[in-house]
Design a protein around this motif. Sequence first.
Motif, PDB file in Angstrom:
ATOM      1  N   ILE A 155       0.833  -1.211   0.000  1.00 30.16           N
ATOM      2  CA  ILE A 155       0.000   0.000   0.000  1.00 30.16           C
ATOM      3  C   ILE A 155       0.866   1.258   0.000  1.00 30.16           C
ATOM      4  O   ILE A 155       0.613   2.214  -0.738  1.00 30.16           O
ATOM      5  CB  ILE A 155      -0.975  -0.014   1.200  1.00 30.16           C
ATOM      6  CG1 ILE A 155      -1.938  -1.194   1.067  1.00 30.16           C
ATOM      7  CG2 ILE A 155      -1.739   1.300   1.292  1.00 30.16           C
ATOM      8  CD1 ILE A 155      -2.774  -1.483   2.307  1.00 30.16           C
ATOM      9  N   GLN A 210       6.439  -2.794  18.059  1.00 34.66           N
ATOM     10  CA  GLN A 210       7.388  -1.722  17.689  1.00 34.66           C
ATOM     11  C   GLN A 210       6.677  -0.479  17.146  1.00 34.66           C
ATOM     12  O   GLN A 210       7.215   0.614  17.233  1.00 34.66           O
ATOM     13  CB  GLN A 210       8.380  -2.207  16.608  1.00 34.66           C
ATOM     14  CG  GLN A 210       9.375  -3.269  17.054  1.00 34.66           C
ATOM     15  CD  GLN A 210       8.732  -4.630  17.246  1.00 34.66           C
ATOM     16  OE1 GLN A 210       7.809  -5.008  16.523  1.00 34.66           O
ATOM     17  NE2 GLN A 210       9.198  -5.368  18.237  1.00 34.66           N
ATOM     18  N   THR A 232      -4.283   5.247   7.468  1.00 34.35           N
ATOM     19  CA  THR A 232      -5.180   4.203   6.943  1.00 34.35           C
ATOM     20  C   THR A 232      -4.611   2.831   7.308  1.00 34.35           C
ATOM     21  O   THR A 232      -4.996   1.826   6.722  1.00 34.35           O
ATOM     22  CB  THR A 232      -5.373   4.310   5.408  1.00 34.35           C
ATOM     23  OG1 THR A 232      -4.090   4.191   4.785  1.00 34.35           O
ATOM     24  CG2 THR A 232      -6.018   5.622   4.999  1.00 34.35           C
ATOM     25  N   ASP A 258      -8.728   6.599   8.814  1.00 37.00           N
ATOM     26  CA  ASP A 258      -9.666   5.547   8.407  1.00 37.00           C
ATOM     27  C   ASP A 258      -9.746   4.485   9.500  1.00 37.00           C
ATOM     28  O   ASP A 258     -10.526   3.551   9.394  1.00 37.00           O
ATOM     29  CB  ASP A 258      -9.216   4.912   7.082  1.00 37.00           C
ATOM     30  CG  ASP A 258     -10.239   3.915   6.555  1.00 37.00           C
ATOM     31  OD1 ASP A 258     -11.422   4.294   6.433  1.00 37.00           O
ATOM     32  OD2 ASP A 258      -9.869   2.742   6.305  1.00 37.00           O
ATOM     33  N   HIS A 295     -13.060   2.779   8.685  1.00 35.24           N
ATOM     34  CA  HIS A 295     -12.331   1.604   8.173  1.00 35.24           C
ATOM     35  C   HIS A 295     -12.921   1.134   6.836  1.00 35.24           C
ATOM     36  O   HIS A 295     -13.261  -0.035   6.665  1.00 35.24           O
ATOM     37  CB  HIS A 295     -12.345   0.466   9.210  1.00 35.24           C
ATOM     38  CG  HIS A 295     -11.142  -0.428   9.096  1.00 35.24           C
ATOM     39  ND1 HIS A 295     -10.454  -0.916  10.188  1.00 35.24           N
ATOM     40  CD2 HIS A 295     -10.485  -0.917   8.011  1.00 35.24           C
ATOM     41  CE1 HIS A 295      -9.450  -1.670   9.778  1.00 35.24           C
ATOM     42  NE2 HIS A 295      -9.447  -1.685   8.448  1.00 35.24           N
ATOM     43  N   THR A 335       7.688  -8.614  12.155  1.00 33.18           N
ATOM     44  CA  THR A 335       8.262  -8.117  10.901  1.00 33.18           C
ATOM     45  C   THR A 335       7.325  -7.137  10.234  1.00 33.18           C
ATOM     46  O   THR A 335       6.185  -7.020  10.591  1.00 33.18           O
ATOM     47  CB  THR A 335       8.552  -9.254   9.902  1.00 33.18           C
ATOM     48  OG1 THR A 335       7.334  -9.852   9.535  1.00 33.18           O
ATOM     49  CG2 THR A 335       9.476 -10.252  10.514  1.00 33.18           C
TER      50      THR A 335
HETATM   51  P1  NAD Z   1       2.704  -4.980   3.625  1.00 37.95           P
HETATM   52  O1  NAD Z   1       3.001  -6.139   4.516  1.00 37.95           O
HETATM   53  O2  NAD Z   1       2.822  -5.135   2.146  1.00 37.95           O
HETATM   54  O3  NAD Z   1       3.633  -3.734   4.046  1.00 37.95           O
HETATM   55  C1  NAD Z   1       3.888  -3.379   5.368  1.00 37.95           C
HETATM   56  C2  NAD Z   1       5.251  -2.704   5.394  1.00 37.95           C
HETATM   57  O4  NAD Z   1       5.483  -2.217   6.706  1.00 37.95           O
HETATM   58  C3  NAD Z   1       6.402  -3.670   5.050  1.00 37.95           C
HETATM   59  O5  NAD Z   1       7.217  -3.122   4.047  1.00 37.95           O
HETATM   60  C4  NAD Z   1       7.132  -3.825   6.374  1.00 37.95           C
HETATM   61  O6  NAD Z   1       8.542  -4.021   6.225  1.00 37.95           O
HETATM   62  C5  NAD Z   1       6.845  -2.472   7.013  1.00 37.95           C
HETATM   63  N1  NAD Z   1       7.081  -2.469   8.448  1.00 37.95           N
HETATM   64  C6  NAD Z   1       6.975  -3.481   9.339  1.00 37.95           C
HETATM   65  N2  NAD Z   1       7.362  -3.064  10.566  1.00 37.95           N
HETATM   66  C7  NAD Z   1       7.701  -1.769  10.436  1.00 37.95           C
HETATM   67  C8  NAD Z   1       8.178  -0.793  11.332  1.00 37.95           C
HETATM   68  N3  NAD Z   1       8.400  -1.091  12.617  1.00 37.95           N
HETATM   69  N4  NAD Z   1       8.420   0.449  10.870  1.00 37.95           N
HETATM   70  C9  NAD Z   1       8.219   0.756   9.551  1.00 37.95           C
HETATM   71  N5  NAD Z   1       7.776  -0.132   8.645  1.00 37.95           N
HETATM   72  C10 NAD Z   1       7.522  -1.379   9.080  1.00 37.95           C
HETATM   73  O7  NAD Z   1       1.248  -4.493   4.043  1.00 37.95           O
HETATM   74  P2  NAD Z   1       0.238  -3.617   3.189  1.00 37.95           P
HETATM   75  O8  NAD Z   1      -0.645  -4.495   2.377  1.00 37.95           O
HETATM   76  O9  NAD Z   1       0.972  -2.504   2.539  1.00 37.95           O
HETATM   77  O10 NAD Z   1      -0.668  -3.019   4.385  1.00 37.95           O
HETATM   78  C11 NAD Z   1      -0.140  -2.137   5.347  1.00 37.95           C
HETATM   79  C12 NAD Z   1      -1.077  -2.030   6.527  1.00 37.95           C
HETATM   80  O11 NAD Z   1      -2.286  -1.399   6.108  1.00 37.95           O
HETATM   81  C13 NAD Z   1      -1.555  -3.416   7.070  1.00 37.95           C
HETATM   82  O12 NAD Z   1      -0.664  -3.899   8.067  1.00 37.95           O
HETATM   83  C14 NAD Z   1      -2.887  -3.105   7.661  1.00 37.95           C
HETATM   84  O13 NAD Z   1      -2.744  -2.840   9.043  1.00 37.95           O
HETATM   85  C15 NAD Z   1      -3.339  -1.836   6.941  1.00 37.95           C
HETATM   86  N6  NAD Z   1      -4.512  -2.038   6.082  1.00 37.95           N
HETATM   87  C16 NAD Z   1      -5.576  -1.204   6.252  1.00 37.95           C
HETATM   88  C17 NAD Z   1      -6.704  -1.355   5.443  1.00 37.95           C
HETATM   89  C18 NAD Z   1      -7.900  -0.448   5.593  1.00 37.95           C
HETATM   90  O14 NAD Z   1      -8.976  -0.756   5.070  1.00 37.95           O
HETATM   91  N7  NAD Z   1      -7.751   0.698   6.241  1.00 37.95           N
HETATM   92  C19 NAD Z   1      -6.744  -2.388   4.482  1.00 37.95           C
HETATM   93  C20 NAD Z   1      -5.622  -3.189   4.323  1.00 37.95           C
HETATM   94  C21 NAD Z   1      -4.514  -3.023   5.130  1.00 37.95           C
END
Ligand code: NAD
Length: 335
Positions: A155, A210, A232, A258, A295, A335
């Motif tokens: 995202i 973290q 979000t 969100d 959300h 992670t």
């Molecule tokens: P993803 O797993 O592709 O990316 C998450 C990124 O965060 C990774 O690159 C990871 O290395 C990084 N990360 C992990 N720990 C970290 C830290 N301590 N500091 C900085 N970066 C760190 O996930 P995604 O598909 O991009 O989704 C991201 C987040 O969005 C999800 O975890 C979820 O909580 C949220 N999300 C929200 C909605 C919504 O409807 N609002 C929908 C989907 C996901």
Amino acid sequence: MRIAVLSTKSYDRQFLTEANKPYGHELVFFEPRLTAQTTALAHGFPAVCAFVNDVLDGAALRALHAKGLKLIALRCAGFNNVDLEVAAELDIKVVRVPAYSPYGVAEHTIGLILALNRKLHRAYNRVREGNFSLEGLLGFELRGKTIGIIGTGKIGVITASILKGFGCNILAYDIKQDAQLVAQGARYVELHELFRESDIISLHCPLTPQTFHLIDKPTIDLMKKGVMLINTGRGALVNTQAVINGLKSEKIGYLGLDVYEEEADLFFEDLSGIVIKDDVFSRLLTFPNVIVTAHQAFFTGRALESIAQTTLANISEIEAGRSCVNEVKAERKAT
Ligand code: NAD
């Protein structure tokens, strides 16, 4: 497999029932959210299909395991609501839908930025009341602004590339770097630099020990006066009271949420006829420069199709005794 589907809404029923035709699982839909009070609904089911605000803590997992639970199929990406250590100890498998609408969430993020920046929420109300004054609606252009993206996974990277198209400079922070993003001109920096330099900060990292309250008084103090903050990701990335203080002092100039750390008691329900008891949330809604959506960033037809399809495929993989690429294990939690 016989599956208890918790937190069911009409759209879950519709998309899961349609996608289940080739799989033939027995889906039993329950409207309540999974909490200590409702765990009994899922007693005797080998699989539970859960969503973001279902509580799968140690107590719930032990209670459900004692009644035959073997699999949790999350129909979402985040898995912060599951105690993975206890799941591993009980040999309960946990699967999720890691990507279903990264574009949808990224586009919603951009929607919040543009609505706040051009004050569209206020303009909409004014024009409907015959008030065509522009006083107080002055916006700014995104071109040339510095955007700090925290979490450059699926995202975060899409959000960054859309903003690049607006002519923004992208600063990024993640525990691992995305080479493609760097090739597009983004610059990875330490968190304190991102906080100091960004005009807009957008959160896209998962909620982990973290990242809990990553946005709090000390980090808000580092930010530019008038910064725009967008979340979000997950509610508890942000200390809401600290953000309210930041809004009151005008350090934070715009806030788009969100997700909210206490959203489980509010979101996904029509509470328009009852008194909201959460004073922190109610205070948030009083600011003219705050937009909260409940959300809904993921909520597109394509996403719901994809969520249903992947969830049912995950369940079939586990039922057949095959390894599932979407399984989440305890050691990956940080992670
Ligand atoms: P993803 O797993 O592709 O990316 C998450 C990124 O965060 C990774 O690159 C990871 O290395 C990084 N990360 C992990 N720990 C970290 C830290 N301590 N500091 C900085 N970066 C760190 O996930 P995604 O598909 O991009 O989704 C991201 C987040 O969005 C999800 O975890 C979820 O909580 C949220 N999300 C929200 C909605 C919504 O409807 N609002 C929908 C989907 C996901």
